[in-house]
Design an enzyme around this catalytic site. Structure first.
Site, PDB file in Angstrom:
ATOM      1  N   SER A 291      -9.237   3.231   6.815  1.00 40.20           N
ATOM      2  CA  SER A 291      -9.457   2.914   5.412  1.00 40.20           C
ATOM      3  C   SER A 291      -8.469   1.869   4.913  1.00 40.20           C
ATOM      4  O   SER A 291      -8.852   0.857   4.312  1.00 40.20           O
ATOM      5  CB  SER A 291      -9.340   4.188   4.576  1.00 40.20           C
ATOM      6  OG  SER A 291      -9.506   3.901   3.205  1.00 40.20           O
TER       7      SER A 291
ATOM      8  N   ASP B 247     -16.113   1.625   4.317  1.00 37.76           N
ATOM      9  CA  ASP B 247     -14.952   2.377   3.829  1.00 37.76           C
ATOM     10  C   ASP B 247     -15.176   2.904   2.427  1.00 37.76           C
ATOM     11  O   ASP B 247     -14.782   4.032   2.111  1.00 37.76           O
ATOM     12  CB  ASP B 247     -13.699   1.493   3.855  1.00 37.76           C
ATOM     13  CG  ASP B 247     -12.510   2.199   3.226  1.00 37.76           C
ATOM     14  OD1 ASP B 247     -12.077   3.221   3.786  1.00 37.76           O
ATOM     15  OD2 ASP B 247     -12.050   1.767   2.158  1.00 37.76           O
TER      16      ASP B 247
ATOM     17  N   ARG C 214     -14.541  11.463   2.060  1.00 37.66           N
ATOM     18  CA  ARG C 214     -13.312  12.110   2.539  1.00 37.66           C
ATOM     19  C   ARG C 214     -12.671  12.932   1.434  1.00 37.66           C
ATOM     20  O   ARG C 214     -12.126  14.008   1.679  1.00 37.66           O
ATOM     21  CB  ARG C 214     -12.310  11.063   3.035  1.00 37.66           C
ATOM     22  CG  ARG C 214     -12.643  10.472   4.397  1.00 37.66           C
ATOM     23  CD  ARG C 214     -11.786   9.247   4.675  1.00 37.66           C
ATOM     24  NE  ARG C 214     -10.366   9.550   4.604  1.00 37.66           N
ATOM     25  CZ  ARG C 214      -9.436   8.700   4.161  1.00 37.66           C
ATOM     26  NH1 ARG C 214      -9.776   7.501   3.725  1.00 37.66           N
ATOM     27  NH2 ARG C 214      -8.174   9.054   4.141  1.00 37.66           N
TER      28      ARG C 214
ATOM     29  N   LYS D  42      -9.402  -2.632   4.669  1.00 37.43           N
ATOM     30  CA  LYS D  42      -9.358  -3.296   3.353  1.00 37.43           C
ATOM     31  C   LYS D  42      -8.278  -4.365   3.312  1.00 37.43           C
ATOM     32  O   LYS D  42      -8.483  -5.453   2.774  1.00 37.43           O
ATOM     33  CB  LYS D  42      -9.126  -2.277   2.238  1.00 37.43           C
ATOM     34  CG  LYS D  42     -10.301  -1.359   1.957  1.00 37.43           C
ATOM     35  CD  LYS D  42     -10.171  -0.658   0.614  1.00 37.43           C
ATOM     36  CE  LYS D  42      -9.032   0.341   0.574  1.00 37.43           C
ATOM     37  NZ  LYS D  42      -9.333   1.600   1.256  1.00 37.43           N
TER      38      LYS D  42
ATOM     39  N   HIS E  45       0.843  -1.193   0.000  1.00 35.19           N
ATOM     40  CA  HIS E  45       0.000   0.000   0.000  1.00 35.19           C
ATOM     41  C   HIS E  45       0.877   1.240   0.000  1.00 35.19           C
ATOM     42  O   HIS E  45       1.975   1.239   0.563  1.00 35.19           O
ATOM     43  CB  HIS E  45      -0.916   0.027   1.222  1.00 35.19           C
ATOM     44  CG  HIS E  45      -1.808   1.230   1.240  1.00 35.19           C
ATOM     45  ND1 HIS E  45      -1.469   2.387   1.896  1.00 35.19           N
ATOM     46  CD2 HIS E  45      -3.012   1.462   0.642  1.00 35.19           C
ATOM     47  CE1 HIS E  45      -2.423   3.280   1.705  1.00 35.19           C
ATOM     48  NE2 HIS E  45      -3.364   2.756   0.954  1.00 35.19           N
TER      49      HIS E  45
END
Length: 430
Positions: A183, A161, A168, A187, A82
């Protein structure tokens, strides 16, 4: 539950209990809590933050709003990567197939543009025919068959989310550490992974503007990951200038393909290899960073990583022939350039304004319903530390909507500073 009372409680910097968060968020998902009240709650969290217990509760509530994947039957190490978001960050598109070629399983649920930062999904969807909205059974089958799938958030995975993410983006609450943690980690945990590496970016083009805030976020992500039995590594990298030579949509896909052919920009590939090394060592496929980098370079040189990328594209309905030589796709209709007004060395770049310019060009959204322009992007001829002469091209920007090109021009002017001093750009830091 009275939603306004919970909003006031957080507004007054009081702790929200898990059952209160659960009722409020589930009410939002069901439609009994309206969007304007969720927007107010997001802003209250933005200003007053959350303590570790509240963040864990937020992650759990968002995770429990949907289903969780299970890859325990696979004999591969199941992992993901990520990034906290940047300008020109196309690393996932290179790294995912590369790790799958190494023998890992990569079930990647990725996102769209957020604020001034680009979205991996938006880039992937410029590939003709490629679908990112696979259902969970298709997603799981592709991970098992190909080793990787890169999809959008489904209705089944963390629906809370998915709804909050879009809100957001348009309410100015993206930078909140608790909301980022909720968030990201909901996930990633839902993916059923064993390992995670997170690229936490800092600098003028990142959501975390200082190293101190980046480290605070990194520590929170690592703590959450390990509390959910996910081995979590954190890499800190700079977003004081765009990553790679291009920032945009189709142009970043092209640059990713160049990376998979061993011709990617040095900074992009350095980040790719660093993140990949962490997961290869987690998976016990390499004993050291040096060995992991060598393994990745060999997989690119042999063509194995690119073959996995093409398999992924085809499995998701995309046309792999679009990457054949001499193919032209998403050709921009308009372009402009910015020249150096003096000779010298580029001292710094305003990556945040550059990111905003990509949104103006059509690479991102000002509101959730906005359409994007796949032809849009920016090319950087020189970056920090480069010596330039007066009249040299520094930036080229392009799209297929001339009025938006003009709007971007105002943002791109003066996004770099030229001086006499030699400077270096620190890409990765501890």
């Amino acid at each position: 539950m009275i939603p306004a009372e919970l909003i006031k409680k957080k507004r007054n910097n009081q702790k929200l209990e898990k059952d209160e968060l659960s009722e409020f968020i589930s009410g939002y998902v069901k439609g009994t809590v309206p969007e304007y009240q969720m927007a107010a709650m997001l802003m209250a969290i933005y200003f007053n933050s959350m303590d570790p217990d509240e963040i864990d509760s937020l992650v759990t509530v968002m995770l429990e709003s949907g289903e969780r994947m299970n890859f325990s039957q696979m004999d591969r190490y199941v992992a993901d990567k990520h990034s906290t978001g940047g300008v020109g960050d196309k690393v996932s598109i290179i790294l995912g197939p590369l790790l799958a070629a190494a023998g890992l399983a990569i079930p990647m649920i990725t996102g769209r543009s957020l604020g001034h930062t680009g979205g991996t999904l938006d880039k992937l969807e410029t590939i003709p025919g490629l679908k990112t909205n696979l259902d969970l059974s298709e997603f799981k089958r592709q991970v098992q068959d190909v080793g990787i799938a890169m999809i959008s958030q489904t209705d089944e995975i963390c629906p809370a989310d998915r709804m909050m993410y879009a809100l957001r983006d348009v309410t100015g609450t993206v930078e909140s550490i608790p909301l980022i943690c909720g968030s990201i980690m909901s996930k990633k945990i839902a993916e059923g992974i064993q390992g995670l590496v997170s690229d936490v970016k800092t600098g003028n083009g990142a959501f975390m503007k200082t190293k101190e805030r980046a480290r605070k976020l990194g520590a929170a992500l690592q703590r959450i990951g390990e509390s959910f039995q996910i081995t979590t590594d954190i890499v800190y990298s700079s977003m004081d200038q765009p990553l790679g030579r291009y920032a945009g949509l189709w142009c970043e896909i092209q640059e990713s393909v160049a990376g998979l052919h061993g011709k990617g920009p040095e900074d992009t590939m350095t980040i790719t290899y660093e993140l990949g090394s962490r997961l290869l060592m987690q998976a016990k496929l390499a004993k050291s960073r040096a060995a992991a980098v060598t393994l990745q370079k060999n997989l690119i040189q042999s063509g194995a990583a690119y073959e996995i990328f093409l398999e992924m594209v085809q499995a998701q309905g995309g046309d792999p022939k679009v990457f054949d030589k001499n193919q032209e796709h998403h050709k921009a209709r308009f372009e402009q350039i910015i020249l150096a007004s003096s000779s010298g060395i580029i001292q710094k770049m305003d990556t945040y304004r550059i990111g905003l310019a990509t949104v103006e060009l059509g690479c991102g959204r000002k509101k959730a319903s906005d359409l994007i322009d796949p032809t849009a992007g920016i090319e950087f001829y020189h970056k920090i530390g480069a010596e330039v002469s007066k009249g040299d091209t520094i930036i080229r920007y392009f799209n297929s909507h001339e009025s938006r090109l003009t709007a971007a021009s105002r943002l791109l002017m003066n996004t770099f500073k030229i001086g006499d001093e030699a400077v270096e750009h620190e890409l990765i830091f501890q």
